[in-house]
Design a protein around this motif. Structure first.
Motif, PDB file in Angstrom:
ATOM      1  N   GLY A  10       0.711  -1.131   0.029  1.00 29.94           N
ATOM      2  CA  GLY A  10       0.045   0.060  -0.059  1.00 29.94           C
ATOM      3  C   GLY A  10       1.011   1.243   0.004  1.00 29.94           C
ATOM      4  N   ASP A  11       0.202   2.495   0.477  1.00 33.47           N
ATOM      5  CA  ASP A  11       0.741   3.599   0.231  1.00 33.47           C
ATOM      6  C   ASP A  11       1.250   3.952   1.696  1.00 33.47           C
ATOM      7  OD1 ASP A  11       1.113   6.461   0.388  1.00 33.47           O
ATOM      8  OD2 ASP A  11      -0.759   6.863  -0.652  1.00 33.47           O
ATOM      9  N   ILE A  12       2.549   4.197   2.158  1.00 32.40           N
ATOM     10  CA  ILE A  12       2.948   4.456   3.086  1.00 32.40           C
ATOM     11  C   ILE A  12       2.551   5.704   3.959  1.00 32.40           C
ATOM     12  CG2 ILE A  12       5.001   5.896   2.637  1.00 32.40           C
ATOM     13  CD1 ILE A  12       6.759   3.964   4.669  1.00 32.40           C
ATOM     14  N   ALA A  23      12.044   7.990   2.164  1.00 28.98           N
ATOM     15  CA  ALA A  23      13.172   7.787   1.284  1.00 28.98           C
ATOM     16  C   ALA A  23      13.353   9.101   0.418  1.00 28.98           C
ATOM     17  CB  ALA A  23      12.682   6.635  -0.024  1.00 28.98           C
ATOM     18  N   VAL A  34       7.906   8.358  -2.901  1.00 34.64           N
ATOM     19  CA  VAL A  34       7.563   8.241  -1.344  1.00 34.64           C
ATOM     20  C   VAL A  34       7.684   9.729  -0.697  1.00 34.64           C
ATOM     21  CG1 VAL A  34       8.217   7.693   0.924  1.00 34.64           C
ATOM     22  CG2 VAL A  34       8.209   6.102  -0.970  1.00 34.64           C
ATOM     23  N   ASP A  35       8.937  10.329  -1.176  1.00 37.08           N
ATOM     24  CA  ASP A  35       9.065  11.673  -0.812  1.00 37.08           C
ATOM     25  C   ASP A  35       7.928  12.737  -1.134  1.00 37.08           C
ATOM     26  OD1 ASP A  35      10.652  13.709   0.687  1.00 37.08           O
ATOM     27  OD2 ASP A  35      12.300  13.743  -1.011  1.00 37.08           O
ATOM     28  N   ALA A  37       4.830  12.026  -1.973  1.00 33.91           N
ATOM     29  CA  ALA A  37       3.677  11.644  -1.245  1.00 33.91           C
ATOM     30  C   ALA A  37       3.714  12.043   0.281  1.00 33.91           C
ATOM     31  CB  ALA A  37       3.471  10.221  -1.489  1.00 33.91           C
ATOM     32  N   PRO A 120       9.296   2.247   3.751  1.00 35.26           N
ATOM     33  CA  PRO A 120       9.192   1.794   2.469  1.00 35.26           C
ATOM     34  C   PRO A 120      10.481   1.089   1.983  1.00 35.26           C
ATOM     35  CG  PRO A 120      10.324   4.315   2.603  1.00 35.26           C
ATOM     36  CD  PRO A 120      10.215   3.612   3.735  1.00 35.26           C
ATOM     37  N   VAL A 122      13.639   1.432   0.242  1.00 41.70           N
ATOM     38  CA  VAL A 122      14.538   2.584   0.216  1.00 41.70           C
ATOM     39  C   VAL A 122      15.183   2.183  -1.029  1.00 41.70           C
ATOM     40  CG1 VAL A 122      16.413   4.063   1.019  1.00 41.70           C
ATOM     41  CG2 VAL A 122      14.468   3.180   2.633  1.00 41.70           C
ATOM     42  N   SER A 123      15.522   3.172  -2.040  1.00 39.74           N
ATOM     43  CA  SER A 123      16.365   3.161  -2.981  1.00 39.74           C
ATOM     44  C   SER A 123      15.831   2.402  -4.261  1.00 39.74           C
ATOM     45  CB  SER A 123      17.958   2.668  -2.785  1.00 39.74           C
ATOM     46  OG  SER A 123      18.530   3.557  -1.933  1.00 39.74           O
ATOM     47  N   VAL A 126      13.446   5.561  -7.933  1.00 37.06           N
ATOM     48  CA  VAL A 126      14.191   6.568  -8.728  1.00 37.06           C
ATOM     49  C   VAL A 126      15.802   6.134  -8.650  1.00 37.06           C
ATOM     50  CG1 VAL A 126      14.908   9.067  -8.943  1.00 37.06           C
ATOM     51  CG2 VAL A 126      12.528   8.491  -8.615  1.00 37.06           C
ATOM     52  N   TYR A 127      16.030   5.646  -7.526  1.00 34.22           N
ATOM     53  CA  TYR A 127      17.540   5.247  -7.150  1.00 34.22           C
ATOM     54  C   TYR A 127      17.675   3.797  -7.889  1.00 34.22           C
ATOM     55  CZ  TYR A 127      18.430   9.435  -4.564  1.00 34.22           C
ATOM     56  OH  TYR A 127      18.371  10.868  -4.170  1.00 34.22           O
ATOM     57  N   VAL A 155       6.325  -1.273   4.188  1.00 31.98           N
ATOM     58  CA  VAL A 155       5.090  -0.760   3.149  1.00 31.98           C
ATOM     59  C   VAL A 155       5.623  -0.832   1.770  1.00 31.98           C
ATOM     60  CG1 VAL A 155       3.121   0.958   2.752  1.00 31.98           C
ATOM     61  CG2 VAL A 155       4.252   0.731   5.151  1.00 31.98           C
TER      62      VAL A 155
HETATM   63  P1  ADP Z   1      14.418   6.282  -3.964  1.00 32.66           P
HETATM   64  O1  ADP Z   1      14.791   7.618  -4.473  1.00 32.66           O
HETATM   65  O2  ADP Z   1      15.136   5.965  -2.501  1.00 32.66           O
HETATM   66  O3  ADP Z   1      14.429   5.384  -4.994  1.00 32.66           O
HETATM   67  P2  ADP Z   1      11.420   6.381  -4.519  1.00 32.66           P
HETATM   68  O4  ADP Z   1      10.446   6.962  -3.650  1.00 32.66           O
HETATM   69  O5  ADP Z   1      11.726   6.795  -5.753  1.00 32.66           O
HETATM   70  O6  ADP Z   1      12.903   6.124  -3.414  1.00 32.66           O
HETATM   71  O7  ADP Z   1      11.119   4.894  -4.315  1.00 32.66           O
HETATM   72  C1  ADP Z   1      11.249   3.922  -3.352  1.00 32.66           C
HETATM   73  C2  ADP Z   1      10.220   2.927  -3.321  1.00 32.66           C
HETATM   74  O8  ADP Z   1       8.893   3.149  -2.789  1.00 32.66           O
HETATM   75  C3  ADP Z   1       9.735   2.414  -4.651  1.00 32.66           C
HETATM   76  O9  ADP Z   1       9.664   0.621  -4.850  1.00 32.66           O
HETATM   77  C4  ADP Z   1       8.359   2.911  -5.031  1.00 32.66           C
HETATM   78  O10 ADP Z   1       7.681   2.121  -5.900  1.00 32.66           O
HETATM   79  C5  ADP Z   1       7.873   3.115  -3.607  1.00 32.66           C
HETATM   80  N1  ADP Z   1       6.722   4.093  -3.328  1.00 32.66           N
HETATM   81  C6  ADP Z   1       6.280   5.231  -4.048  1.00 32.66           C
HETATM   82  N2  ADP Z   1       5.418   5.971  -3.357  1.00 32.66           N
HETATM   83  C7  ADP Z   1       4.968   5.155  -2.385  1.00 32.66           C
HETATM   84  C8  ADP Z   1       4.151   5.335  -1.423  1.00 32.66           C
HETATM   85  N3  ADP Z   1       3.335   6.386  -1.289  1.00 32.66           N
HETATM   86  N4  ADP Z   1       3.950   4.524  -0.504  1.00 32.66           N
HETATM   87  C9  ADP Z   1       5.022   3.315  -0.380  1.00 32.66           C
HETATM   88  N5  ADP Z   1       5.881   3.033  -1.266  1.00 32.66           N
HETATM   89  C10 ADP Z   1       6.021   4.144  -2.283  1.00 32.66           C
END
Ligand code: ADP
Length: 170
Positions: A10-12, A23, A34-35, A37, A120, A122-123, A126-127, A155
């Protein structure tokens, strides 16, 4: 004291926990995934505190692998713990930095007295960290951590992430 590990899909930003981990990127000033959101749903109080951190302790930004807490604003949590994951590289091994994100976040959670923490993956956005390897590092590091946190919930945003963590949890 053992820490219970739980997986949810789900959505953290909809999770309730003492601390929700973000993250983040080293600017601490917001981004995508995540950031984005967390700042959208958590409201401006989080960004205000991040700006103050940039103006004080973290003038050059939060280094990769470290963690710092702010208010959780309107989220159903007391704190957001911001951690900066490493960008995946196929030529350089940054696993220690990814493990450090989990360890340092739990250390900050202990300092705060948080008993429940939501992470979440992490990484893995986008990473670009491969999900299976990220799940391995996340679970191994949290399992090995010495912490007073009673429950860690991962999550996972989609089926694929949830399946990767579930396979590694078994
Ligand atoms: P990073 O820059 O560390 O890679 P991201 O936010 O781009 O961080 O992605 C980290 C993970 O979180 C990915 O697997 C992404 O699909 C997931 N993600 C994105 N939005 C949410 C959310 N609202 N809740 C939980 N996980 C999320």
């Amino acid at each position: 004291m053992t820490t219970t590990l739980t997986l949810v899909q789900g959505d953290i930003t909809r999770q309730s926990a003492d601390a929700i981990v973000n993250a983040a990127n080293s600017s601490l000033l917001g981004g995508g995934g995540v950031d984005g959101a967390i700042h959208r749903r958590g409201g401006p109080a989080i960004l205000e505190e991040c700006r103050r951190l940039r103006a004080s302790r973290y003038g050059k930004g939060l280094p990769t692998g470290q963690a710092v807490a702010t208010t959780a604003g309107d989220l159903d949590a007391r704190w957001v713990i911001h951690t900066v994951g490493p960008v995946f590289s196929a030529t350089e091994d940054h696993s220690a930095l990814l493990a450090s994100c989990y360890r340092e976040s739990l250390r900050v959670a202990d300092e705060l007295g948080a008993r429940t923490v939501a992470f979440p993956a992490v990484s893995t956005g986008v990473y670009r960290w491969p999900m299976d390897d990220a799940a391995r590092i996340a679970l191994e590091t949290v399992r090995a951590a010495v912490t007073a946190v009673e429950e860690v919930t991962f999550v996972l945003f989609d089926d694929r992430a949830h399946a990767a963590f579930a396979a590694r949890l078994r």
